[in-house]
Design a protein around this motif. Structure first.
Motif, PDB file in Angstrom:
ATOM      1  N   GLY A  69      -7.153   5.552   3.896  1.00 38.25           N
ATOM      2  CA  GLY A  69      -7.924   4.648   4.743  1.00 38.25           C
ATOM      3  C   GLY A  69      -7.775   5.040   6.197  1.00 38.25           C
ATOM      4  N   SER A  70      -8.816   4.852   6.961  1.00 37.49           N
ATOM      5  CA  SER A  70      -8.821   5.325   8.343  1.00 37.49           C
ATOM      6  C   SER A  70      -7.849   4.585   9.253  1.00 37.49           C
ATOM      7  N   SER A  71      -7.472   3.365   8.892  1.00 36.37           N
ATOM      8  CA  SER A  71      -6.477   2.614   9.654  1.00 36.37           C
ATOM      9  C   SER A  71      -5.763   1.658   8.712  1.00 36.37           C
ATOM     10  N   HIS A  72      -4.624   1.182   9.151  1.00 34.84           N
ATOM     11  CA  HIS A  72      -3.883   0.257   8.297  1.00 34.84           C
ATOM     12  C   HIS A  72      -4.670  -1.034   8.103  1.00 34.84           C
ATOM     13  N   ASN A  73      -5.329  -1.494   9.143  1.00 41.00           N
ATOM     14  CA  ASN A  73      -6.121  -2.723   9.017  1.00 41.00           C
ATOM     15  C   ASN A  73      -7.254  -2.568   8.011  1.00 41.00           C
ATOM     16  N   SER A  74      -7.869  -1.398   7.956  1.00 46.85           N
ATOM     17  CA  SER A  74      -8.975  -1.210   7.013  1.00 46.85           C
ATOM     18  C   SER A  74      -8.496  -1.243   5.573  1.00 46.85           C
ATOM     19  N   VAL A  75      -7.247  -0.915   5.359  1.00 45.15           N
ATOM     20  CA  VAL A  75      -6.692  -0.916   4.005  1.00 45.15           C
ATOM     21  C   VAL A  75      -6.097  -2.275   3.664  1.00 45.15           C
ATOM     22  N   ALA A  76      -5.398  -2.860   4.610  1.00 44.21           N
ATOM     23  CA  ALA A  76      -4.695  -4.123   4.356  1.00 44.21           C
ATOM     24  C   ALA A  76      -5.640  -5.315   4.316  1.00 44.21           C
ATOM     25  N   THR A  77      -6.822  -5.182   4.910  1.00 46.58           N
ATOM     26  CA  THR A  77      -7.800  -6.262   4.917  1.00 46.58           C
ATOM     27  C   THR A  77      -8.853  -5.972   3.863  1.00 46.58           C
ATOM     28  N   PRO A  78      -8.847  -6.708   2.770  1.00 46.11           N
ATOM     29  CA  PRO A  78      -9.830  -6.417   1.724  1.00 46.11           C
ATOM     30  C   PRO A  78     -11.254  -6.687   2.208  1.00 46.11           C
ATOM     31  N   THR A  79     -12.155  -5.848   1.774  1.00 45.31           N
ATOM     32  CA  THR A  79     -13.562  -6.056   2.077  1.00 45.31           C
ATOM     33  C   THR A  79     -14.295  -6.313   0.774  1.00 45.31           C
ATOM     34  N   VAL A  80     -15.309  -7.117   0.839  1.00 44.76           N
ATOM     35  CA  VAL A  80     -16.100  -7.416  -0.345  1.00 44.76           C
ATOM     36  C   VAL A  80     -17.351  -6.562  -0.289  1.00 44.76           C
ATOM     37  N   LEU A 137     -12.617   3.980   0.017  1.00 39.51           N
ATOM     38  CA  LEU A 137     -12.246   4.155   1.415  1.00 39.51           C
ATOM     39  C   LEU A 137     -12.331   5.625   1.793  1.00 39.51           C
ATOM     40  N   THR A 138     -12.340   5.889   3.084  1.00 35.49           N
ATOM     41  CA  THR A 138     -12.332   7.273   3.550  1.00 35.49           C
ATOM     42  C   THR A 138     -11.210   7.466   4.556  1.00 35.49           C
ATOM     43  N   GLY A 139     -10.810   8.712   4.717  1.00 34.96           N
ATOM     44  CA  GLY A 139      -9.824   9.075   5.725  1.00 34.96           C
ATOM     45  C   GLY A 139      -8.401   8.706   5.361  1.00 34.96           C
ATOM     46  N   TYR A 140      -7.539   8.901   6.347  1.00 33.97           N
ATOM     47  CA  TYR A 140      -6.129   8.558   6.194  1.00 33.97           C
ATOM     48  C   TYR A 140      -5.556   8.281   7.577  1.00 33.97           C
ATOM     49  N   ILE A 200       0.865  -1.188   0.000  1.00 37.98           N
ATOM     50  CA  ILE A 200       0.000   0.000   0.000  1.00 37.98           C
ATOM     51  C   ILE A 200       0.899   1.236   0.000  1.00 37.98           C
ATOM     52  N   PRO A 201       0.636   2.197  -0.891  1.00 39.80           N
ATOM     53  CA  PRO A 201       1.520   3.362  -0.975  1.00 39.80           C
ATOM     54  C   PRO A 201       1.423   4.281   0.233  1.00 39.80           C
ATOM     55  N   LEU A 202       2.578   4.790   0.646  1.00 35.93           N
ATOM     56  CA  LEU A 202       2.687   5.789   1.701  1.00 35.93           C
ATOM     57  C   LEU A 202       3.084   7.097   1.026  1.00 35.93           C
TER      58      LEU A 202
END
Length: 71
Positions: free
Chosen positions: A44-55, A27-30, A9-11
């Motif tokens: 993304g609001s947290s690293h987990n929200s970005v690293a964990t794909p949601t369907v 996604l929202t936020g950072y 994921i890009p920083l």
């Protein structure tokens, strides 16, 4: 500008870039990480929200159009 990637994921160096990246992926936020002494911004609001794909229904629809499947 991308400082690095974490878990693929890009920083980014700016909040605006991170929010734009997040928005393009539904996604929202950072959130922040420190890389080589510099604060970087990740969409993304947290690293987990970005690293964990949601369907999402949209993702299912895209997948079914791409494969010709129906869910």
């Amino acid at each position: 500008m991308i400082l690095t990637t974490i878990d693929g994921i890009p920083l980014y160096s700016t909040v605006q870039e991170a929010i734009q990246w997040a928005s393009s992926r539904g996604l929202t936020g950072y959130h922040t990480h420190v890389y080589q002494g510099q604060t970087g911004y990740m969409g993304g609001s947290s690293h987990n929200s970005v690293a964990t794909p949601t369907v999402t229904p949209r993702a299912i629809a895209r997948a079914s159009r791409a494969t010709g499947s129906s869910y």
